[in-house]
Design a protein around this motif. Structure first.
Motif, PDB file in Angstrom:
ATOM      1  N   ARG A   1      37.698  23.391  35.757  1.00 46.92           N
ATOM      2  CA  ARG A   1      39.022  23.234  36.310  1.00 46.92           C
ATOM      3  C   ARG A   1      40.370  23.876  35.779  1.00 46.92           C
ATOM      4  O   ARG A   1      41.133  24.202  36.332  1.00 46.92           O
ATOM      5  N   ALA A   2      39.948  23.949  34.410  1.00 49.72           N
ATOM      6  CA  ALA A   2      41.304  24.833  33.773  1.00 49.72           C
ATOM      7  C   ALA A   2      41.202  26.245  34.352  1.00 49.72           C
ATOM      8  O   ALA A   2      42.159  26.997  34.456  1.00 49.72           O
ATOM      9  N   LEU A   3      39.907  26.961  34.420  1.00 50.50           N
ATOM     10  CA  LEU A   3      40.032  28.283  34.845  1.00 50.50           C
ATOM     11  C   LEU A   3      40.499  28.373  36.266  1.00 50.50           C
ATOM     12  O   LEU A   3      41.285  29.335  36.699  1.00 50.50           O
ATOM     13  N   ARG A   4      40.099  27.503  37.151  1.00 51.37           N
ATOM     14  CA  ARG A   4      40.566  27.410  38.503  1.00 51.37           C
ATOM     15  C   ARG A   4      42.176  27.343  38.654  1.00 51.37           C
ATOM     16  O   ARG A   4      42.940  28.072  39.282  1.00 51.37           O
ATOM     17  N   ASN A   5      42.800  26.367  37.656  1.00 51.09           N
ATOM     18  CA  ASN A   5      44.167  26.213  37.508  1.00 51.09           C
ATOM     19  C   ASN A   5      44.798  27.485  37.264  1.00 51.09           C
ATOM     20  O   ASN A   5      45.982  27.829  37.676  1.00 51.09           O
ATOM     21  N   ALA A   6      44.186  28.239  36.137  1.00 50.90           N
ATOM     22  CA  ALA A   6      44.613  29.445  35.684  1.00 50.90           C
ATOM     23  C   ALA A   6      44.833  30.348  36.630  1.00 50.90           C
ATOM     24  O   ALA A   6      45.881  31.085  36.580  1.00 50.90           O
TER      25      ALA A   6
ATOM     26  N   LEU B   1      45.062  29.694  40.030  1.00 50.27           N
ATOM     27  CA  LEU B   1      46.195  29.549  40.811  1.00 50.27           C
ATOM     28  C   LEU B   1      47.391  29.618  40.634  1.00 50.27           C
ATOM     29  O   LEU B   1      48.348  29.632  41.630  1.00 50.27           O
ATOM     30  N   THR B   2      47.860  29.528  39.349  1.00 49.27           N
ATOM     31  CA  THR B   2      49.338  29.302  38.836  1.00 49.27           C
ATOM     32  C   THR B   2      49.847  30.789  38.890  1.00 49.27           C
ATOM     33  O   THR B   2      49.002  31.811  38.427  1.00 49.27           O
TER      34      THR B   2
ATOM     35  N   LEU C   1      53.263  32.172  33.544  1.00 48.47           N
ATOM     36  CA  LEU C   1      52.471  32.920  32.704  1.00 48.47           C
ATOM     37  C   LEU C   1      52.172  31.657  31.733  1.00 48.47           C
ATOM     38  O   LEU C   1      51.104  31.795  31.164  1.00 48.47           O
ATOM     39  N   LYS C   2      53.174  31.072  31.342  1.00 47.50           N
ATOM     40  CA  LYS C   2      52.753  29.981  30.138  1.00 47.50           C
ATOM     41  C   LYS C   2      51.850  29.181  30.691  1.00 47.50           C
ATOM     42  O   LYS C   2      50.956  28.524  29.996  1.00 47.50           O
ATOM     43  N   GLU C   3      51.981  28.607  32.075  1.00 47.24           N
ATOM     44  CA  GLU C   3      50.882  27.474  32.656  1.00 47.24           C
ATOM     45  C   GLU C   3      49.593  28.102  32.747  1.00 47.24           C
ATOM     46  O   GLU C   3      48.645  27.611  32.053  1.00 47.24           O
ATOM     47  N   ARG C   4      49.386  29.280  32.783  1.00 47.16           N
ATOM     48  CA  ARG C   4      48.027  30.210  32.844  1.00 47.16           C
ATOM     49  C   ARG C   4      47.742  30.337  31.460  1.00 47.16           C
ATOM     50  O   ARG C   4      46.483  29.949  31.268  1.00 47.16           O
ATOM     51  N   ASN C   5      48.402  30.662  30.561  1.00 48.57           N
ATOM     52  CA  ASN C   5      47.925  30.783  29.402  1.00 48.57           C
ATOM     53  C   ASN C   5      47.474  29.301  28.780  1.00 48.57           C
ATOM     54  O   ASN C   5      46.496  29.157  28.049  1.00 48.57           O
ATOM     55  N   ASP C   6      48.168  28.331  28.900  1.00 49.32           N
ATOM     56  CA  ASP C   6      47.936  26.819  28.568  1.00 49.32           C
ATOM     57  C   ASP C   6      46.405  26.306  29.189  1.00 49.32           C
ATOM     58  O   ASP C   6      45.689  25.940  28.701  1.00 49.32           O
ATOM     59  N   GLN C   7      46.292  26.739  30.251  1.00 47.83           N
ATOM     60  CA  GLN C   7      44.852  26.423  31.083  1.00 47.83           C
ATOM     61  C   GLN C   7      43.927  27.312  30.408  1.00 47.83           C
ATOM     62  O   GLN C   7      42.902  26.743  30.407  1.00 47.83           O
ATOM     63  N   VAL C   8      44.017  28.597  30.174  1.00 48.72           N
ATOM     64  CA  VAL C   8      43.128  29.311  29.370  1.00 48.72           C
ATOM     65  C   VAL C   8      42.671  28.696  28.185  1.00 48.72           C
ATOM     66  O   VAL C   8      41.468  28.500  27.904  1.00 48.72           O
ATOM     67  N   ALA C   9      43.589  28.415  27.441  1.00 50.74           N
ATOM     68  CA  ALA C   9      43.396  27.501  26.154  1.00 50.74           C
ATOM     69  C   ALA C   9      42.872  26.142  26.275  1.00 50.74           C
ATOM     70  O   ALA C   9      41.811  26.081  25.412  1.00 50.74           O
ATOM     71  N   ARG C  10      43.079  25.782  27.251  1.00 51.10           N
ATOM     72  CA  ARG C  10      42.129  24.348  27.708  1.00 51.10           C
ATOM     73  C   ARG C  10      40.951  24.534  27.759  1.00 51.10           C
ATOM     74  O   ARG C  10      39.952  24.028  27.457  1.00 51.10           O
ATOM     75  N   ALA C  11      40.470  25.802  28.798  1.00 49.29           N
ATOM     76  CA  ALA C  11      39.351  26.113  28.758  1.00 49.29           C
ATOM     77  C   ALA C  11      38.308  26.304  27.856  1.00 49.29           C
ATOM     78  O   ALA C  11      37.208  26.186  27.523  1.00 49.29           O
ATOM     79  N   LYS C  12      39.137  27.084  26.719  1.00 50.04           N
ATOM     80  CA  LYS C  12      38.254  27.591  25.569  1.00 50.04           C
ATOM     81  C   LYS C  12      38.149  26.718  24.590  1.00 50.04           C
ATOM     82  O   LYS C  12      37.373  26.679  23.988  1.00 50.04           O
TER      83      LYS C  12
END
Length: 301
Positions: free
Chosen positions: A62-67, A69-70, A73-84
């Motif tokens: 879900r985090a990768l999908r959100n990354a 979709l957005t 940049l900040k939201e994308r990085n947050d979602q990548v960090a969430r996935a990791k």
């Protein structure tokens, strides 16, 4: 056999049955507890850990999908960090499974899972790189092709582990139920045998005691009514037998006194007025009775 000995044997036997039942109950409670412990501390936790892996994978997906979709940049990085962040969670769950799974099939599935996870992690890192490079189109294509396949393979394998643990959980539950049923039946059989033994032994003891006591009562009543010729059975080896022996001795003493008095009376009738009873043949009050009788004769004649 004395009444006290009979009662001791009876109660002793019941105590033995109680000890046996208690021992079996404790032993089987221990076995049942072991089965429950396997369910609570082995089968169930493994299922939880395996499901935890799936939850972490889905959270990362879900985090990768959100990354993707957005456009922020900040939201994308947050979602990548969430996935990791799901990586250490998964590793913890898999380590727990590795340390506890002992079955041959379980070890085989875990080995296969680790190999598939290696491919999944590699593909996911590739996806991270594409996202970091802002290659959104390439990342989306990779997400729906290679990454989807490796993720599906990953999920299939972890579900196989869950299915295995589910079967093992069910087998353990059935085993615990069998243990309970078999030991409950065994304890009930022993308890019934003990109850039957107690009833039979109680009936035998009660009949034996009441029969002997009734004989004693009948003998005492006969002596009380002056019947000294009643048959007194002293063959019993218990306390009642001892009592009957004492009653027989009493009856013999009374008969002997009566005989002494009757003989003295006959001698007096025959003119032998100087004849007296023999008190020295008796003891205690019996002797004193005849002494008093002789003194009375001395005073009258």
């Amino acid at each position: 056999m004395k009444i006290s000995t009979k009662l001791a044997i009876g109660f002793g036997s019941l105590i033995v049955f109680i000890v046996i039942i208690s021992f079996l109950a404790l032993t089987n409670m221990s076995k049942l507890n072991d089965d429950v412990q396997v369910l609570a501390k082995d089968r169930f936790p493994k299922t939880v850990w395996a499901n935890g892996v799936i939850d972490a994978i889905n959270e990362g997906a879900r985090a990768l999908r959100n990354a993707l979709l957005t456009n922020n940049l900040k939201e994308r990085n947050d979602q990548v960090a969430r996935a990791k962040a799901t990586t250490p969670k998964v590793k913890g769950f898999i380590d727990s499974l590795t340390n506890t799974v002992k079955s041959e099939k379980g070890i085989k599935l875990l080995t296969e899972l680790k190999e598939i996870r290696g491919k999944y992690v590699s593909d996911r890192n590739m996806l991270f790189d594409l996202i970091d490079a802002d290659s959104k189109d390439d990342a989306v294509e990779f997400l729906f092709t290679d990454f989807r396949k490796s993720q599906n393979d990953y999920l299939i394998k972890i579900n196989e582990i869950i299915e295995l643990q589910g079967k093992l959980f069910e087998e353990s539950a059935i085993e615990a139920e069998k243990t309970y049923n078999s030991q409950f039946t065994l304890l009930m059989v022993i308890a019934i045998i003990a109850l039957i033994f107690a009833v039979v032994f109680a009936v035998i003891i009660i009949k034996g005691i009441t029969k002997s006591i009734q004989q004693g009562v009948n003998t005492a009543e006969a002596i009380a009514h002056g019947n000294m010729s009643t048959d007194i059975d002293t063959s019993s080896k218990d306390e009642v037998g001892i009592l009957m022996g004492a009653m027989k001795a009493m009856s013999n003493n009374i008969q002997a006194i009566i005989g002494e008095v009757a003989k003295t009376s006959k001698m007096a009738q025959d003119g032998k007025l100087d004849y007296r009873t023999n008190p020295n043949a008796f003891e205690g009050e019996y002797k004193q009775l005849l002494v008093s009788f002789n003194e009375t004769l001395d005073a009258l004649i």
